[in-house]
Scaffold this motif. Structure first.
Motif, PDB file in Angstrom:
ATOM      1  N   TRP A  28       0.826  -1.295  -0.379  1.00  0.00           N
ATOM      2  CA  TRP A  28       0.119  -0.150  -0.024  1.00  0.00           C
ATOM      3  C   TRP A  28       0.673   1.183  -0.299  1.00  0.00           C
ATOM      4  O   TRP A  28       0.717   2.194  -0.478  1.00  0.00           O
ATOM      5  CB  TRP A  28      -1.061   0.071   1.175  1.00  0.00           C
ATOM      6  CG  TRP A  28      -2.111  -1.124   1.609  1.00  0.00           C
ATOM      7  CD1 TRP A  28      -2.179  -1.941   1.748  1.00  0.00           C
ATOM      8  CD2 TRP A  28      -3.362  -0.352  -0.001  1.00  0.00           C
ATOM      9  NE1 TRP A  28      -3.755  -2.344   1.168  1.00  0.00           N
ATOM     10  CE2 TRP A  28      -4.307  -1.493   0.615  1.00  0.00           C
ATOM     11  CE3 TRP A  28      -3.194   0.618  -0.590  1.00  0.00           C
ATOM     12  CZ2 TRP A  28      -5.353  -2.029  -0.336  1.00  0.00           C
ATOM     13  CZ3 TRP A  28      -5.117   0.418  -1.450  1.00  0.00           C
ATOM     14  CH2 TRP A  28      -5.827  -0.767  -1.115  1.00  0.00           C
ATOM     15  N   LYS A  29       1.794   1.179   0.284  1.00  0.00           N
ATOM     16  CA  LYS A  29       3.031   2.267   0.898  1.00  0.00           C
ATOM     17  C   LYS A  29       3.426   2.464  -1.079  1.00  0.00           C
ATOM     18  O   LYS A  29       3.061   3.705  -1.051  1.00  0.00           O
ATOM     19  CB  LYS A  29       4.605   1.552   1.162  1.00  0.00           C
ATOM     20  CG  LYS A  29       5.305   2.797   0.982  1.00  0.00           C
ATOM     21  CD  LYS A  29       6.409   2.732   0.457  1.00  0.00           C
ATOM     22  CE  LYS A  29       7.168   1.106   0.380  1.00  0.00           C
ATOM     23  NZ  LYS A  29       8.147   0.853  -0.729  1.00  0.00           N
ATOM     24  N   TRP A  50       4.147  13.535   1.816  1.00  0.00           N
ATOM     25  CA  TRP A  50       4.454  13.884   3.775  1.00  0.00           C
ATOM     26  C   TRP A  50       3.431  12.388   4.386  1.00  0.00           C
ATOM     27  O   TRP A  50       4.269  11.544   4.757  1.00  0.00           O
ATOM     28  CB  TRP A  50       3.329  15.173   4.601  1.00  0.00           C
ATOM     29  CG  TRP A  50       4.596  16.054   3.928  1.00  0.00           C
ATOM     30  CD1 TRP A  50       4.268  17.590   3.325  1.00  0.00           C
ATOM     31  CD2 TRP A  50       5.629  16.180   4.917  1.00  0.00           C
ATOM     32  NE1 TRP A  50       5.449  17.723   3.638  1.00  0.00           N
ATOM     33  CE2 TRP A  50       7.056  17.011   4.410  1.00  0.00           C
ATOM     34  CE3 TRP A  50       6.590  14.496   6.152  1.00  0.00           C
ATOM     35  CZ2 TRP A  50       7.722  17.537   5.270  1.00  0.00           C
ATOM     36  CZ3 TRP A  50       7.951  15.387   6.563  1.00  0.00           C
ATOM     37  CH2 TRP A  50       8.322  16.844   5.839  1.00  0.00           C
ATOM     38  N   LEU A  51       2.157  12.207   3.782  1.00  0.00           N
ATOM     39  CA  LEU A  51       1.710  10.904   4.289  1.00  0.00           C
ATOM     40  C   LEU A  51       2.324   9.319   3.770  1.00  0.00           C
ATOM     41  O   LEU A  51       3.024   8.837   3.979  1.00  0.00           O
ATOM     42  CB  LEU A  51       0.098  10.773   3.863  1.00  0.00           C
ATOM     43  CG  LEU A  51      -0.383   9.154   4.252  1.00  0.00           C
ATOM     44  CD1 LEU A  51      -0.327   9.119   6.039  1.00  0.00           C
ATOM     45  CD2 LEU A  51      -1.261   9.615   4.161  1.00  0.00           C
ATOM     46  N   ALA A  52       2.982   9.184   2.422  1.00  0.00           N
ATOM     47  CA  ALA A  52       3.663   8.171   1.655  1.00  0.00           C
ATOM     48  C   ALA A  52       4.854   8.261   2.539  1.00  0.00           C
ATOM     49  O   ALA A  52       5.700   7.532   2.948  1.00  0.00           O
ATOM     50  CB  ALA A  52       3.727   8.919   0.391  1.00  0.00           C
ATOM     51  N   ALA A  53       5.356   9.293   2.233  1.00  0.00           N
ATOM     52  CA  ALA A  53       7.037   9.874   3.534  1.00  0.00           C
ATOM     53  C   ALA A  53       6.597   8.766   4.329  1.00  0.00           C
ATOM     54  O   ALA A  53       8.213   7.933   5.354  1.00  0.00           O
ATOM     55  CB  ALA A  53       7.527  10.972   3.539  1.00  0.00           C
ATOM     56  N   ILE A  54       6.423   9.270   5.397  1.00  0.00           N
ATOM     57  CA  ILE A  54       5.723   8.696   6.950  1.00  0.00           C
ATOM     58  C   ILE A  54       5.728   7.160   7.105  1.00  0.00           C
ATOM     59  O   ILE A  54       6.240   5.918   7.786  1.00  0.00           O
ATOM     60  CB  ILE A  54       4.826   9.515   7.639  1.00  0.00           C
ATOM     61  CG1 ILE A  54       4.825  10.305   7.601  1.00  0.00           C
ATOM     62  CG2 ILE A  54       4.329   8.564   8.676  1.00  0.00           C
ATOM     63  CD1 ILE A  54       4.061  11.694   8.234  1.00  0.00           C
ATOM     64  N   VAL A  55       4.927   6.688   5.922  1.00  0.00           N
ATOM     65  CA  VAL A  55       4.606   5.926   5.808  1.00  0.00           C
ATOM     66  C   VAL A  55       5.300   4.435   5.142  1.00  0.00           C
ATOM     67  O   VAL A  55       6.171   3.808   5.811  1.00  0.00           O
ATOM     68  CB  VAL A  55       3.552   4.547   4.729  1.00  0.00           C
ATOM     69  CG1 VAL A  55       2.998   3.625   4.726  1.00  0.00           C
ATOM     70  CG2 VAL A  55       1.943   5.567   5.509  1.00  0.00           C
TER      71      VAL A  55
END
Length: 211
Positions: free
Chosen positions: A147-148, A187-192
């Motif tokens: 999912w990432k 940013w959400l993609a980077a965190i995940v």
């Protein structure tokens, strides 16, 4: 009769084409940037830049869509192979890396440098980890990692759309909120991405300590 794992090469061909598409997309997108290819960029009008950019965007969308299709066909036709399992994450990384470098080449969205850099650092680190522990421990791809990749591709597609907004003739009043949406996604993609990277390193450390 159930087909053998090597009966149908189409899934692997699609994966190979995704690798090629990622490289071509990067060359077109980076080459179309205002300061892309030396001397050549001086002869590209804004319309030419947007034309090349739109082409790169279409290639990216088609290639990103094939990430799901080749896996589905491999499972549907019982055509999963070890070679395909090796190529699939490589194709994903080429596509993601090419999109990141292509977007950064435009230099119009400095706010995304940090999340994009974090994504690249994680991808290279995990690739190095897999190569180092190869033959010692097995690190299967987790569902969150899958999912990432999807989240990365969606976020990068949105960022390309932000850059090419005028070229697509979209309403200008929609651009600021969509740009904010794209920033949140990357940013959400980077965190995940960082979280899944930490999971791989923790799993590798656990398995190595048991050897």
């Amino acid at each position: 009769m159930t087909p053998t794992p090597h009966a149908n090469p189409i899934p692997n061909i699609l994966t190979g084409l995704r690798m090629l598409a990622g490289a071509i997309m990067f060359l077109i997108l980076a080459g179309a940037a205002p300061q892309g290819i030396p001397f050549m960029s001086d002869y590209l009008s804004p319309d030419d830049q947007f034309r090349f950019g739109r082409t790169a965007f279409v290639i990216f969308v088609v290639a990103a869509s094939s990430d799901w299709i080749d896996g589905y066909l491999a499972r549907r036709w019982h055509a999963t192979t070890r070679w395909g399992a090796i190529l699939d994450p490589i194709a994903d990384k080429i596509l993601v890396t090419g999109a990141i470098l292509g977007v950064l080449a435009w230099g119009a969205l400095p706010q995304i440098a940090i999340p994009c850099g974090l994504i690249l650092f994680r991808e290279f680190a995990v690739s190095a980890l897999r190569e180092t522990v190869a033959g010692k421990v097995k690190l299967p791809v987790t569902m969150l990692a899958k999912w990432k990749t999807t989240l990365q591709l969606v976020a990068l597609g949105c960022l390309q759309l932000v850059l090419l907004w005028d070229g697509f003739g979209l309403p200008l009043e929609w651009q600021p909120p969509f740009q904010t949406f794209a920033y949140v996604l990357i940013w959400l993609a980077a965190i995940v991405t960082l979280w899944t990277g930490w999971q791989y390193f923790a799993k590798a450390q656990q398995k190595m300590s048991q050897l």
